[in-house]
Enzyme design. Sequence first.
Site, PDB file in Angstrom:
ATOM      1  N   HIS A 138      46.371  44.593  38.590  1.00 17.44           N
ATOM      2  CA  HIS A 138      45.369  43.527  38.542  1.00 17.44           C
ATOM      3  C   HIS A 138      43.969  43.990  38.968  1.00 17.44           C
ATOM      4  O   HIS A 138      43.128  43.164  39.325  1.00 17.44           O
ATOM      5  CB  HIS A 138      45.786  42.335  39.408  1.00 17.44           C
ATOM      6  CG  HIS A 138      46.911  41.529  38.851  1.00 17.44           C
ATOM      7  ND1 HIS A 138      48.209  41.988  38.821  1.00 17.44           N
ATOM      8  CD2 HIS A 138      46.955  40.287  38.298  1.00 17.44           C
ATOM      9  CE1 HIS A 138      48.991  41.060  38.288  1.00 17.44           C
ATOM     10  NE2 HIS A 138      48.259  40.026  37.945  1.00 17.44           N
ATOM     11  N   GLY A 189      46.467  44.924  32.356  1.00 15.52           N
ATOM     12  CA  GLY A 189      47.776  44.291  32.291  1.00 15.52           C
ATOM     13  C   GLY A 189      47.624  42.781  32.222  1.00 15.52           C
ATOM     14  O   GLY A 189      48.332  42.107  31.492  1.00 15.52           O
ATOM     15  N   HIS A 266      52.933  35.788  28.596  1.00 12.10           N
ATOM     16  CA  HIS A 266      52.346  35.058  29.718  1.00 12.10           C
ATOM     17  C   HIS A 266      51.187  34.212  29.206  1.00 12.10           C
ATOM     18  O   HIS A 266      50.213  34.721  28.661  1.00 12.10           O
ATOM     19  CB  HIS A 266      51.876  36.058  30.769  1.00 12.10           C
ATOM     20  CG  HIS A 266      51.449  35.445  32.061  1.00 12.10           C
ATOM     21  ND1 HIS A 266      50.176  34.969  32.270  1.00 12.10           N
ATOM     22  CD2 HIS A 266      52.116  35.232  33.223  1.00 12.10           C
ATOM     23  CE1 HIS A 266      50.069  34.503  33.494  1.00 12.10           C
ATOM     24  NE2 HIS A 266      51.235  34.645  34.097  1.00 12.10           N
ATOM     25  N   GLU A 318      56.457  32.560  33.220  1.00 10.08           N
ATOM     26  CA  GLU A 318      55.308  31.695  32.914  1.00 10.08           C
ATOM     27  C   GLU A 318      54.810  31.893  31.485  1.00 10.08           C
ATOM     28  O   GLU A 318      53.608  31.958  31.237  1.00 10.08           O
ATOM     29  CB  GLU A 318      54.172  31.991  33.906  1.00 10.08           C
ATOM     30  CG  GLU A 318      54.607  31.947  35.357  1.00 10.08           C
ATOM     31  CD  GLU A 318      53.583  32.523  36.312  1.00 10.08           C
ATOM     32  OE1 GLU A 318      52.656  33.221  35.846  1.00 10.08           O
ATOM     33  OE2 GLU A 318      53.701  32.285  37.519  1.00 10.08           O
ATOM     34  N   CYS A 336      46.478  26.976  35.527  1.00 13.54           N
ATOM     35  CA  CYS A 336      45.545  27.990  35.006  1.00 13.54           C
ATOM     36  C   CYS A 336      45.647  28.119  33.490  1.00 13.54           C
ATOM     37  O   CYS A 336      44.657  28.427  32.817  1.00 13.54           O
ATOM     38  CB  CYS A 336      45.831  29.349  35.636  1.00 13.54           C
ATOM     39  SG  CYS A 336      45.255  29.535  37.332  1.00 13.54           S
ATOM     40  N   CYS A 414      46.236  31.143  42.463  1.00 11.60           N
ATOM     41  CA  CYS A 414      45.237  31.214  41.393  1.00 11.60           C
ATOM     42  C   CYS A 414      44.812  29.832  40.916  1.00 11.60           C
ATOM     43  O   CYS A 414      43.658  29.629  40.531  1.00 11.60           O
ATOM     44  CB  CYS A 414      45.761  32.045  40.230  1.00 11.60           C
ATOM     45  SG  CYS A 414      47.384  31.554  39.631  1.00 11.60           S
ATOM     46  N   CYS A 415      45.718  28.843  40.930  1.00  8.83           N
ATOM     47  CA  CYS A 415      45.429  27.552  40.304  1.00  8.83           C
ATOM     48  C   CYS A 415      44.426  26.685  41.070  1.00  8.83           C
ATOM     49  O   CYS A 415      43.502  26.137  40.452  1.00  8.83           O
ATOM     50  CB  CYS A 415      46.724  26.788  40.071  1.00  8.83           C
ATOM     51  SG  CYS A 415      47.804  27.566  38.852  1.00  8.83           S
TER      52      CYS A 415
END
Length: 650
Positions: A138, A189, A266, A318, A336, A414-415
């Site tokens: 990431h 990624g 994803h 997800e 997200c 993250c959301c």
Amino acid sequence: MITKQEIQPVITKKVVITDSLFASYVNAIAEHLLPYQWKVLNDQIPGAEKSHCIDNFRIAAGEMEGTHQGAVFQDTDLYKWLETVAFCIANGTGREYIEIADEAIALIGRAQESDGYINTYFTISCPDKKWTNLVEGHELYSGGHMIEAAVAYFNATGKKEFLYIACKFADLVCRVFGLEEGKCKGYPGHQEIEVALVKLYQATGNRSYLTLADYFIRQRGQEPNYLMEEYKSRQGRNLFPEFREYDDKYAQVHAPVLKQETAEGHAVRAVYMYSAMADLARVERDEEMAAACQRLYENIVKKRMYITGGIGSSGTLERFTADYDLPNDRMYCESCASVGLMMFAQRMASLTGEAVYYDVVERALCNTVLGGISKEGKRYFYVNPLEVWPQNCLASTSMAHVKPVRQKWFGCACCPPNIARTLASLGQYIYAQSEDSLYVNQFISSSSAVEIGGQEIEFSMDSTYMKDGAVRITAKCGKREEALYLRVRIPEYFKKPALKVNGKDAPLKLEQGYAVIPLEELTEVCLQGEILPRFVAANRNVRADMGRLAIMKGPYVYCMEEEDNGDNLAAVLISDQDKIEECALDSRLPGELPMLKTPAKKVTQTIAETDDLYGTPAYTEEKMVADFVPYALWCNRTPGEMQVWVRAQI
């Protein structure tokens, strides 16, 4: 399909939200959410999962001893918080956070390495492993969120310190990645930096950032397949245990991106990538890339999207699954992902000039995105199911990901900040502009002023369309030789539209889904339509919804809650031959949307031997009135069962 018009969202700092529903959320961002999330980032909320985010930066900067804690992408929690701050500063609600934001930016600068590298996980935990784990690391995803935050902060304040940090990192990425001799032939990624690089290009004019974004898109899925080769080389040594099921479709590397036919893998990664593709297609006028965007978009909205604008139906990884695979109770639909779908649809509208894409922006915004945050702004949904039975949302089961109530925070958070930055920048989804037109894309009461063709236009919108079908717009502009136009989206649910301009009936001239109205020095527009509550059924291939009905009014999906209808909502049956009536919303819920009611029946007995698990059929029913609230507002009162799709009396 690429429009000749250069259509851009109206700059957020020029839009003031006055809508009774959305203003309550937008105001909550600055009043409650920003201070709450700042405390979260500093691990100051009792009972919430710890973030460790600020401490990680301090450790990376050499100002504190310790080890990295949290996910490898934990840095993005701070970046999205800063982006939200920037949008709040821009819209006039967040200037008190400038000092805190500047201190946080300075900390990021101190944690940045001399060559521009910034990622606290790799700096602290494995500095010799940079760029070696693109599958899971990431680094580029996190850097992308930093770039987006830096551009937003520069646009809001004019300050360049954060932008310098972002450019320094982006310049490093330009040196590391590419097809040239000696460069890494990899790509993210988790896509995100592609969107950010286009924004950085627009802020700086540095075309190398645009070139890098294009490289990341076009290299993906080429042979040799970089991500799959990297994944295989680690022989199961993964940061994320769930990546034992990693495959090429999950990462959208199963084919070159421009050749892909269906939305795969994803969901968040996919729509972030598609958003960047639409940006690149528009900026570079690339018809092949535009066609790929159209193909992927249509696969999502026609076969892989929930009625609420949720996407990504699998609770495992997800991800997208198969066409029409849309279960209601164990779905994922990450918040997200709906934010990303809004981004993609908005860019498709700018790419093509067609209003219809804003139907999907509206669907996601008014249902899943708004539903992902509590009315106070301090509790959040990561997963957005359409059916909840709290007793079976059990840990260590296939239902563990479904939460019956909004959470204080998440270890993978993250959301919450993604919803925050979206609502704080809501103006960009309401209005857009071209060289001769102002576009109204959402019926959300607000006011603004923009410059179009050298002429400033002041305008305001008073939208009561969910009450009486009326949208009133006032625009003021000076004299000019060239014509200016107001273009108002007419959505499919807006029936029998009629137009008055300056008090007189006017013909409804439609172009690309917009009502086109010439602007005078003072133009008062009243758009009047019929917006009735309606029953909705799903395509017969959606097995989960076979023999079921949903209820909508305008863009809003409605649901039953246990508080209004008792438990065992699965036993309720409704008929599309009955009337849907409107009544006042519960005073505990924000905004002025109506509550909906329809006659119903409830199964009270199914077998003769009522204490047995199975037995001889013996059905009895009782009449009732089923109450429905907007899905976006569910679980803001007493927690309990919730259901969108209801069994139909056929």
